[in-house]
Design a protein around this motif. Sequence first.
Motif, PDB file in Angstrom:
ATOM      1  N   ARG A   7     -25.201 -32.008  -0.606  1.00 38.13           N
ATOM      2  CA  ARG A   7     -24.980 -30.513  -0.600  1.00 38.13           C
ATOM      3  C   ARG A   7     -25.543 -29.638  -1.532  1.00 38.13           C
ATOM      4  O   ARG A   7     -25.778 -28.463  -1.746  1.00 38.13           O
ATOM      5  CB  ARG A   7     -23.468 -30.146  -0.829  1.00 38.13           C
ATOM      6  CG  ARG A   7     -22.435 -30.239   0.132  1.00 38.13           C
ATOM      7  CD  ARG A   7     -20.960 -30.232   0.026  1.00 38.13           C
ATOM      8  NE  ARG A   7     -20.647 -28.526  -0.470  1.00 38.13           N
ATOM      9  CZ  ARG A   7     -20.478 -27.932   0.660  1.00 38.13           C
ATOM     10  NH1 ARG A   7     -20.290 -28.250   1.657  1.00 38.13           N
ATOM     11  NH2 ARG A   7     -20.510 -26.517   0.393  1.00 38.13           N
ATOM     12  N   ARG A   8     -26.326 -30.581  -2.347  1.00 39.05           N
ATOM     13  CA  ARG A   8     -26.917 -29.773  -3.671  1.00 39.05           C
ATOM     14  C   ARG A   8     -28.668 -30.122  -3.237  1.00 39.05           C
ATOM     15  O   ARG A   8     -28.820 -31.317  -3.576  1.00 39.05           O
ATOM     16  CB  ARG A   8     -26.694 -30.280  -4.949  1.00 39.05           C
ATOM     17  CG  ARG A   8     -27.247 -29.400  -6.001  1.00 39.05           C
ATOM     18  CD  ARG A   8     -26.531 -29.397  -7.503  1.00 39.05           C
ATOM     19  NE  ARG A   8     -25.180 -29.072  -7.463  1.00 39.05           N
ATOM     20  CZ  ARG A   8     -24.165 -29.810  -7.694  1.00 39.05           C
ATOM     21  NH1 ARG A   8     -24.442 -31.263  -7.943  1.00 39.05           N
ATOM     22  NH2 ARG A   8     -22.965 -29.432  -7.528  1.00 39.05           N
ATOM     23  N   HIS A  39     -24.872 -25.065   1.612  1.00 36.58           N
ATOM     24  CA  HIS A  39     -25.521 -25.867   0.771  1.00 36.58           C
ATOM     25  C   HIS A  39     -25.763 -25.164  -0.428  1.00 36.58           C
ATOM     26  O   HIS A  39     -26.210 -23.843  -0.412  1.00 36.58           O
ATOM     27  CB  HIS A  39     -26.824 -26.680   1.332  1.00 36.58           C
ATOM     28  CG  HIS A  39     -26.565 -27.506   2.626  1.00 36.58           C
ATOM     29  ND1 HIS A  39     -25.988 -28.552   2.448  1.00 36.58           N
ATOM     30  CD2 HIS A  39     -26.837 -27.116   3.878  1.00 36.58           C
ATOM     31  CE1 HIS A  39     -25.779 -29.220   3.560  1.00 36.58           C
ATOM     32  NE2 HIS A  39     -26.398 -28.434   4.624  1.00 36.58           N
ATOM     33  N   ASP A  40     -25.703 -25.939  -1.610  1.00 31.17           N
ATOM     34  CA  ASP A  40     -26.375 -25.246  -2.937  1.00 31.17           C
ATOM     35  C   ASP A  40     -27.812 -25.389  -3.095  1.00 31.17           C
ATOM     36  O   ASP A  40     -28.236 -26.666  -3.448  1.00 31.17           O
ATOM     37  CB  ASP A  40     -25.438 -25.899  -3.929  1.00 31.17           C
ATOM     38  CG  ASP A  40     -25.857 -25.413  -5.501  1.00 31.17           C
ATOM     39  OD1 ASP A  40     -26.764 -24.294  -5.599  1.00 31.17           O
ATOM     40  OD2 ASP A  40     -25.311 -25.742  -6.338  1.00 31.17           O
ATOM     41  N   VAL A  41     -28.671 -24.540  -2.792  1.00 31.94           N
ATOM     42  CA  VAL A  41     -30.015 -24.601  -2.610  1.00 31.94           C
ATOM     43  C   VAL A  41     -30.706 -24.105  -3.820  1.00 31.94           C
ATOM     44  O   VAL A  41     -30.361 -22.751  -3.973  1.00 31.94           O
ATOM     45  CB  VAL A  41     -30.632 -24.113  -1.373  1.00 31.94           C
ATOM     46  CG1 VAL A  41     -32.008 -24.251  -1.065  1.00 31.94           C
ATOM     47  CG2 VAL A  41     -29.718 -24.650  -0.081  1.00 31.94           C
ATOM     48  N   HIS A  42     -31.690 -24.610  -4.380  1.00 29.11           N
ATOM     49  CA  HIS A  42     -32.428 -24.375  -5.558  1.00 29.11           C
ATOM     50  C   HIS A  42     -33.785 -24.662  -5.147  1.00 29.11           C
ATOM     51  O   HIS A  42     -34.331 -25.530  -4.628  1.00 29.11           O
ATOM     52  CB  HIS A  42     -31.937 -25.050  -6.702  1.00 29.11           C
ATOM     53  CG  HIS A  42     -30.792 -24.987  -7.270  1.00 29.11           C
ATOM     54  ND1 HIS A  42     -30.381 -24.299  -8.458  1.00 29.11           N
ATOM     55  CD2 HIS A  42     -29.670 -25.628  -6.844  1.00 29.11           C
ATOM     56  CE1 HIS A  42     -29.297 -24.204  -8.442  1.00 29.11           C
ATOM     57  NE2 HIS A  42     -28.632 -24.946  -7.539  1.00 29.11           N
ATOM     58  N   THR A  62     -31.056 -20.206  -5.113  1.00 35.55           N
ATOM     59  CA  THR A  62     -31.330 -19.819  -6.457  1.00 35.55           C
ATOM     60  C   THR A  62     -32.917 -20.291  -6.586  1.00 35.55           C
ATOM     61  O   THR A  62     -33.176 -21.094  -6.496  1.00 35.55           O
ATOM     62  CB  THR A  62     -30.564 -20.938  -7.525  1.00 35.55           C
ATOM     63  OG1 THR A  62     -29.380 -20.252  -7.202  1.00 35.55           O
ATOM     64  CG2 THR A  62     -30.837 -20.187  -8.931  1.00 35.55           C
ATOM     65  N   ILE A  96     -29.133 -29.259 -12.428  1.00 30.34           N
ATOM     66  CA  ILE A  96     -28.958 -29.168 -11.128  1.00 30.34           C
ATOM     67  C   ILE A  96     -28.214 -30.101 -10.470  1.00 30.34           C
ATOM     68  O   ILE A  96     -27.351 -30.253  -9.782  1.00 30.34           O
ATOM     69  CB  ILE A  96     -30.041 -28.738 -10.096  1.00 30.34           C
ATOM     70  CG1 ILE A  96     -30.738 -27.253 -10.659  1.00 30.34           C
ATOM     71  CG2 ILE A  96     -29.651 -28.487  -8.708  1.00 30.34           C
ATOM     72  CD1 ILE A  96     -32.047 -26.864  -9.950  1.00 30.34           C
ATOM     73  N   PRO A  98     -29.455 -32.637  -8.366  1.00 34.19           N
ATOM     74  CA  PRO A  98     -29.300 -32.594  -6.932  1.00 34.19           C
ATOM     75  C   PRO A  98     -29.091 -33.784  -5.950  1.00 34.19           C
ATOM     76  O   PRO A  98     -29.389 -34.786  -6.749  1.00 34.19           O
ATOM     77  CB  PRO A  98     -30.701 -32.019  -6.459  1.00 34.19           C
ATOM     78  CG  PRO A  98     -31.774 -32.551  -7.703  1.00 34.19           C
ATOM     79  CD  PRO A  98     -30.639 -32.669  -8.776  1.00 34.19           C
ATOM     80  N   ASP A  99     -28.627 -33.844  -4.826  1.00 35.02           N
ATOM     81  CA  ASP A  99     -28.499 -34.895  -3.994  1.00 35.02           C
ATOM     82  C   ASP A  99     -29.741 -35.279  -3.363  1.00 35.02           C
ATOM     83  O   ASP A  99     -29.839 -36.486  -3.050  1.00 35.02           O
ATOM     84  CB  ASP A  99     -27.521 -34.542  -3.020  1.00 35.02           C
ATOM     85  CG  ASP A  99     -25.910 -34.372  -3.382  1.00 35.02           C
ATOM     86  OD1 ASP A  99     -25.458 -35.160  -3.941  1.00 35.02           O
ATOM     87  OD2 ASP A  99     -25.551 -33.140  -3.261  1.00 35.02           O
TER      88      ASP A  99
END
Length: 409
Positions: A7-8, A39-42, A62, A96, A98-99
């Motif tokens: 999700r990240r 999803h938590d997108v950067h 972000t 962050i 991330p996954d």
Amino acid sequence: MPSGFPRRIVIGADTYPPDVNGAANFAYRLATGLAGRGHDVHVVCPAARDAGSERVTPGGPTVHRLVSYGTPFHPTFRVCVPWRIRGEVARLLSRIAPDVVHVQSHFGVGRTLIAAARRAGVPVVATNHFMPENLIGYVPLPGRLAAAACRLAWRDCRRVFRRARIVTAPTPRAVRLLREQGLDGTILPVSCGLDLRRFAQHPGRGADERLRVLFVGRLDAEKNVDVLLRALPLLPARLPVTVEIVGDGSRRGELEGLARTLGVADRVVFHGLVGDQEVLDAYARCDVFCMPGTAELQSLATMEAMAAGKPVVAADAMALPHLVHPGRNGLLFPPGDAPALAAALGSILGDPAVRAEMGDASREIVARHDIAATLDTFESLYQEAAEASRRLSTARRGDRYEHPAHSGR
């Protein structure tokens, strides 16, 4: 959403809006589409100026802007120097957590993210939008030096992308190109995708009844827009044709001069960079879309024209034959051959029934490129990469645990 689904997500992009090009547009669509799915997108990308920044968009990605530098060979393209951004990238990944990391190139941002992700044990997916021809045109080099530069560029691309768990490219032809350049491992074709609904407008008309041929894209060397201009005076005199050119780039002044030299300046409209609605309007009112470029790994502009229900005349080069099926939704012509391009345009422009049939076929062919399918595919690839990374990590921990027993201690 399946349990354990990543999700990240960190998306690394060496070009991102306000940059105007296919890779930047895809990175934006990918980031916003994934964020829209929860999803938590950067996004990690170059700053538009010297200083970095961070911007949080509610419901969207972000965006983390890294310190960047202008280049002498392009007025807007900016680069991040790996040793200048290395520390910031490592801190971002640590914060962050991330996954998965998905890079869009092997340049400064992409290679720095891959290195940091590998050190942190984060799986990497990479997408290639690169062809050396897209950059060599900005730096005038004699033939031998240009060929050597291309070989070095491909070697560098291969070296960086070999560190990714999965590599994708927009078309089967683009995948084959990577394999021809020596990249091994898992390489898959995944369309850049479009929101096809945006282009489903009713056909429009210009202020007059002239037939309209449209080009949309950067006005740079590898797009070969000069071939379209040279074809214009070769069209049958009975066809009142206007060429509309949407976009800007390093060759605009040269192309405007060529139109004057050819005596067709009154039949060519240079719109420059325009807003989204104006681009949609241009697709709606054109009769034929033309793509004379020879370095297209997919050609989003061609796909957009097809989604708008337009026939396409394109160079028989790179990935364009994946989109243009001769006699069904358009015609192909030998790259650089202005008389052949004029003949192809004339045969379609002169027959309204053929234009309508080919436009309908374009919509059918491009239907499989909807952005929803692209997002589905990348979600699956992220999960696959994350699960493979977890299995490898578990195996390594097992190796470390079992080693003393196997050594006899």
